[in-house]
Motif scaffolding. Structure first.
Motif, PDB file in Angstrom:
ATOM      1  N   ASN A 237      -5.356   0.506  11.861  1.00 47.43           N
ATOM      2  CA  ASN A 237      -5.895  -0.155  13.301  1.00 47.43           C
ATOM      3  C   ASN A 237      -5.987  -1.524  13.672  1.00 47.43           C
ATOM      4  O   ASN A 237      -5.704  -1.712  14.689  1.00 47.43           O
ATOM      5  CB  ASN A 237      -7.562   0.483  12.903  1.00 47.43           C
TER       6      ASN A 237
ATOM      7  N   GLN B 265       0.744  -1.106   0.168  1.00 47.31           N
ATOM      8  CA  GLN B 265      -0.008  -0.032  -0.055  1.00 47.31           C
ATOM      9  C   GLN B 265       1.021   1.317  -0.123  1.00 47.31           C
ATOM     10  O   GLN B 265       0.504   2.354  -0.496  1.00 47.31           O
ATOM     11  CB  GLN B 265      -0.685  -0.073   1.148  1.00 47.31           C
TER      12      GLN B 265
ATOM     13  N   TYR C 160      -1.665   3.975   4.809  1.00 47.54           N
ATOM     14  CA  TYR C 160      -2.054   2.655   5.390  1.00 47.54           C
ATOM     15  C   TYR C 160      -2.858   2.787   6.818  1.00 47.54           C
ATOM     16  O   TYR C 160      -2.761   3.751   7.464  1.00 47.54           O
ATOM     17  CB  TYR C 160      -0.603   2.066   5.643  1.00 47.54           C
ATOM     18  N   ASP C 161      -3.634   2.095   6.837  1.00 46.78           N
ATOM     19  CA  ASP C 161      -4.814   2.021   7.984  1.00 46.78           C
ATOM     20  C   ASP C 161      -4.015   0.944   8.752  1.00 46.78           C
ATOM     21  O   ASP C 161      -4.371  -0.298   8.624  1.00 46.78           O
ATOM     22  CB  ASP C 161      -6.136   1.680   7.498  1.00 46.78           C
TER      23      ASP C 161
ATOM     24  N   ASP D 278       0.838   4.380   9.799  1.00 46.30           N
ATOM     25  CA  ASP D 278      -0.388   4.764   9.853  1.00 46.30           C
ATOM     26  C   ASP D 278      -0.795   6.430   9.937  1.00 46.30           C
ATOM     27  O   ASP D 278      -1.747   6.818   9.379  1.00 46.30           O
ATOM     28  CB  ASP D 278      -1.124   4.186  11.237  1.00 46.30           C
ATOM     29  N   THR D 279       0.200   7.170  10.402  1.00 43.36           N
ATOM     30  CA  THR D 279       0.176   8.557  10.679  1.00 43.36           C
ATOM     31  C   THR D 279       0.484   9.306   9.480  1.00 43.36           C
ATOM     32  O   THR D 279      -0.130  10.105   8.773  1.00 43.36           O
ATOM     33  CB  THR D 279       1.102   9.183  11.728  1.00 43.36           C
TER      34      THR D 279
END
Length: 747
Positions: free
Chosen positions: A165, A33, A162-163, A157-158
């Protein structure tokens, strides 16, 4: 590397090792990703393969070869059509390695082939399987890698799409279980607790595992506060657009890519691997977007916006307005835009004559003055999502004819004076440097251009994208680069060459667009084109130089250090004329010294598509032969060093064995006994605080299931400490030492 059963449960070690494998997978999963990496599931498979080979405890002399075979099979599966069991693919692999080795030695990082990059990444995964074994199983300190994994996932993630969680929950569960097992393992070792049975271990671990899973589920499902801090991505993006730093001459930071405004050049930029478009082509070629003609001392503007020609057919023969002496090779290309950003013009190849699309109601315009090609949709300039097709006649520029052009601009060339424009306040030392560069060159326009083109690399100029200065209001952009910094990127080099050429009265202009990009092996845009698809990113945004030659046209030159001119050059004469010796003696075929190759070589290579397509082997059979030998010697040397390192204990044991057998003495017996202690320490049998030598020997025998260490210790104490004459018992000491050494090394 084998999972040795030291003083803790073997199954706990296996569990820790599997946990490290799961954490390593969390490093690989996001690559599909956040990068252009395809087939990440194949890397996951190879990680599992390496860990399984370690877990089943194959002999040390065979496990690395199985992992290497798996690596080679994966490379064959991803990149090559010939079967893994044929030798054809091995030859193709060596060719790829040769290209990448040459690029590596030349520090041309962007020319490293995807095969070579994938090979390095697979080797890294292989080495990580060994490193994680040491961290998690041997020293039982997994916290460092656990912390790095948390930082890695949260950073992605930040700062990316890209997720994380779900990933962060997985990492939390794996990490807590790993830390529990590692701590339990450490307590068992330190307190000398008898290793419990598997059923008892399960009773200990199960409640903790249940608590971890319940805690993770509650934390994932529970309501959460809104973010308390502002998003750092917004700040970074704003800073990337507005620039960092302040003060005159400080380098701003911009994001690389196509932009409209070039009136204030300078400052560094950050890389951006966003894909702008995919293109089909037989070889990498520059994609031209536009030209600019007026240099202001700080950047480029246009003195004349020109008048575009519009039609619905997309046929513009005057795009490739070349003279009759320029040979043309017909070619076709297709473009499919992905994220064009600020780009609303159509990049095109040199020699393009026709542009088309499958969308109805689209018309096209071409501006001969600015070199811009665009499509009109609903009376607005825009790009169609369905892409474009191009028809071009790729030009071969004739060197001999270009060498006949005089240096000075003549009015008969009918070339506007704007291509000779220079600022009134241009420092005189710029033109003086240009005259100095061409002072020893044949006086013609082509050789002058080539001399300035090669000046930057010959003079040690540095290609850099960071810490690049911006001239103050009273400084000239070119003057600062040539005499003060000598550090910059394509805009610095191309602008400087145009200015120096104009100072010599040679018409030149500034061109911008994209380099050819890199071959895209994993893409779905043009599935039937194989290796003829190129991915062009924002990182490929580029500028170069065009020089005007009467009866030839505008010819591209590439002064930027680390880049090669992708245009074709030839002598302009036929092979028959050369072989018949009918050429004019006053017009010799030999190129001047500053040419990279002789004209005859260029003529013989003319039309050779293998060279244009990047086919290797240009170094001849000897270069391939030498590279193959170098590769074999390197692999053989590394393998020898590795075997010596892995079997160093057995080698030393064999040497001490022979020495003890030939020359028994207090020294050899002491060295042999100390060697036994080192072997035991490395296997996990360490001295405890306050423990005597006999107590240590007793504990070792209890774990080994014999009395050989006690017997050996008694001989050692009698011979060394009491200085008894045990010559008659040396053979028995030798046999005991030999048996004990063999048992320890077989663990």
């Amino acid at each position: 590397m084998r999972l040795k059963d030291m003083s803790s449960s073997k199954w706990v070690g296996i569990a820790l090792y599997i946990g490290s494998m799961l954490l390593l997978m969390e490093w690989v999963l996001p690559l599909g990703q956040v990068t252009d990496t395809g087939g990440t599931h194949l890397f996951i498979i190879y990680i599992v393969f390496c860990f399984v080979i370690s877990l089943i405890q194959l002999p040390m002399w065979i496990a690395p070869f199985i992992k290497l075979a798996g690596l080679m099979f994966l490379l064959n599966y991803i990149f090559y059509e010939p079967s893994f069991f044929s030798l054809a693919w091995l030859g193709e692999l060596l060719v790829d390695l040769q290209l990448s080795t040459q690029a590596l030695l030349g520090q041309s990082w962007i020319e490293l082939t995807p095969v070579f990059r994938t090979l390095l990444f697979l080797i890294l995964l292989w080495m990580m399987s060994y490193l994680l074994y040491y961290w998690f199983v041997v020293v039982k300190r997994p916290f460092s890698f656990v912390l790095l994994t948390f930082v890695y996932v949260t950073a992605l993630d930040t700062f990316t799409l890209y997720d994380g969680n779900v990933a962060i929950v997985r990492v939390f569960i794996f990490s807590v279980l790993i830390l529990i097992l590692a701590n339990l393992n450490r307590i068992v070792d330190q307190e000398k607790i008898k290793v419990p049975s598997s059923r008892t271990m399960a009773k200990w671990i199960a409640p903790m595992a249940i608590v971890v899973f319940i805690s993770a589920a509650i934390g994932f499902a529970a309501p959460k506060f809104e973010p308390q801090w502002p998003d750092p991505v917004s700040f970074i993006q704003a800073a990337g657009q507005n620039g960092f730093g302040s003060g005159e001459g400080s380098g701003g930071v911009n994001r690389v890519g196509y932009g409209e405004h070039d009136d204030r050049l300078g400052g560094g930029f950050i890389m951006d691997d966003t894909t702008v478009f995919y293109a089909t082509a037989t070889s990498p070629r520059y994609w031209k977007v536009e030209t600019k003609d007026e240099y202001t001392g700080h950047g480029w503007v246009r003195s004349d916006e020109g008048t575009p020609t519009t039609n619905e057919s997309g046929h513009f023969p005057h795009i490739s307005d070349y003279g009759e002496s320029v040979e043309r090779n017909e070619t076709e290309a297709e473009l499919q835009f992905i994220e064009p950003g600020h780009l609303n013009k159509i990049p095109y190849l040199y020699g393009t004559e026709t542009v088309g699309t499958t969308v109805d109601g689209v018309s096209f315009y071409y501006n001969h003055t600015t070199g811009e090609l665009a499509s009109i949709i609903n009376e607005e300039q825009d790009l169609v999502e369905e892409g474009y097709s191009l028809e071009a006649g790729r030009p071969d520029f004739p060197r001999n004819e270009m060498r006949e052009v005089s240096v000075e601009y003549e009015e008969s060339e009918e070339m506007p004076d704007r291509y000779l424009q220079l600022p009134d306040d241009l420092p005189e030392r710029v033109s003086n440097l240009a005259e100095e560069i061409v002072s020893d060159v044949d006086e013609n326009r082509y050789d002058y251009a080539r001399a300035i083109e090669s000046y930057f690399e010959d003079s040690g100029f540095e290609y850099a994208t960071s810490d690049v200065a911006i001239p103050s209001d009273d400084e000239d952009y070119v003057d600062q680069f040539l005499f003060d910094t000598q550090r910059g990127y394509c805009d610095n080099y191309s602008t400087s060459m145009v200015v120096m050429l104009r100072s010599l009265d040679i018409p030149a202009r500034w061109a911008k667009g994209f380099t050819g990009g890199e071959r895209a092996f994993q893409q779905d845009v043009f599935p039937g084109e194989g290796s003829n698809v190129f991915e062009v990113q924002n990182n490929n945004a580029h500028s170069w130089v065009e020089v005007y030659f009467p009866e030839v046209g505008w010819v591209p030159f590439e002064p930027t250090v680390g880049f090669d001119n992708q245009a074709n050059f030839s002598t302009g004469e036929s092979i028959d004329d050369i072989l018949d010796g009918d050429t004019n003696e006053d017009d010799p075929l030999e190129a001047p010294e500053n040419d990279d190759q002789s004209d005859l070589d260029d003529l013989l290579d003319e039309g050779n598509e293998s060279e244009e397509d990047g086919a290797v082997g240009s170094g001849g059979q000897d270069s391939n032969f030498n590279l193959l030998h170098l590769f074999a010697i390197t692999i053989g040397t590394l393998l020898t060093i590795w075997l010596i390192y892995m079997y160093r204990s057995k080698i030393v044991a064999s040497w001490k064995n022979q020495k003890l057998k030939r020359k028994p003495s207090a020294k050899t017996i002491t060295n042999s006994y100390q060697f036994i202690l080192k072997l035991l320490e490395r296997e996990g049998y360490q001295f405890q605080s306050g423990e005597t030598l006999r107590e240590y020997a007793y504990n070792v025998d209890r774990m080994l299931g014999n009395k050989q260490m006690t017997e050996l210790t008694q001989y050692y104490e009698r011979f060394v400490y009491r200085e008894e004459d045990l010559i008659s018992e040396v053979d028995q000491f030798y046999q005991t030492w030999r048996q004990l050494t063999k048992q320890i090394l077989s663990k």
